[in-house]
Design a protein around this motif. Sequence first.
Motif, PDB file in Angstrom:
ATOM      1  N   ASP A  34       0.786  -1.232   0.000  1.00  0.00           N
ATOM      2  CA  ASP A  34       0.000   0.000   0.000  1.00  0.00           C
ATOM      3  C   ASP A  34       0.817   1.281   0.000  1.00  0.00           C
ATOM      4  O   ASP A  34       0.241   2.361   0.066  1.00  0.00           O
ATOM      5  N   THR A  71       2.537   8.044   0.139  1.00  0.00           N
ATOM      6  CA  THR A  71       1.139   7.715   0.397  1.00  0.00           C
ATOM      7  C   THR A  71       1.031   6.291   0.914  1.00  0.00           C
ATOM      8  O   THR A  71       1.647   5.369   0.377  1.00  0.00           O
ATOM      9  N   GLY A  73      -2.020   3.786   1.414  1.00  0.00           N
ATOM     10  CA  GLY A  73      -3.447   3.636   1.148  1.00  0.00           C
ATOM     11  C   GLY A  73      -3.998   4.954   0.624  1.00  0.00           C
ATOM     12  O   GLY A  73      -3.640   5.400  -0.443  1.00  0.00           O
ATOM     13  N   THR A  74      -4.809   5.643   1.435  1.00  0.00           N
ATOM     14  CA  THR A  74      -5.342   6.944   1.050  1.00  0.00           C
ATOM     15  C   THR A  74      -4.795   8.070   1.920  1.00  0.00           C
ATOM     16  O   THR A  74      -5.274   9.191   1.859  1.00  0.00           O
ATOM     17  N   ASN A  76      -1.827  10.667   2.909  1.00  0.00           N
ATOM     18  CA  ASN A  76      -0.616  11.320   2.385  1.00  0.00           C
ATOM     19  C   ASN A  76       0.251  11.831   3.530  1.00  0.00           C
ATOM     20  O   ASN A  76      -0.260  12.345   4.504  1.00  0.00           O
TER      21      ASN A  76
END
Length: 77
Positions: A34, A71, A73-74, A76
């Motif tokens: 990820d 990053t 996954g989602t 930052n």
Amino acid sequence: MFIRDCTGSIYSLVSFTDWSGIIQGTVSYSFLNDLKFSTGPVITFGKEGSEFTRASGYSGAPAFAWKLSLTYGTINF
């Protein structure tokens, strides 16, 4: 495989009212499921005080910055 996990893109946005704009290039590499590392230049252009140059403190020549991003996954960093 390195090539499969690497992507690139170019993004541009131009205001037709004052001919200012932004160009952004990005190269990204995904690793460890990820995680994704991205880097690339950001260039703004136009007359001083125009739409895309106000935020960058633009002073008459194209402004240049280098972007780094990590990053997960989602999320930052």
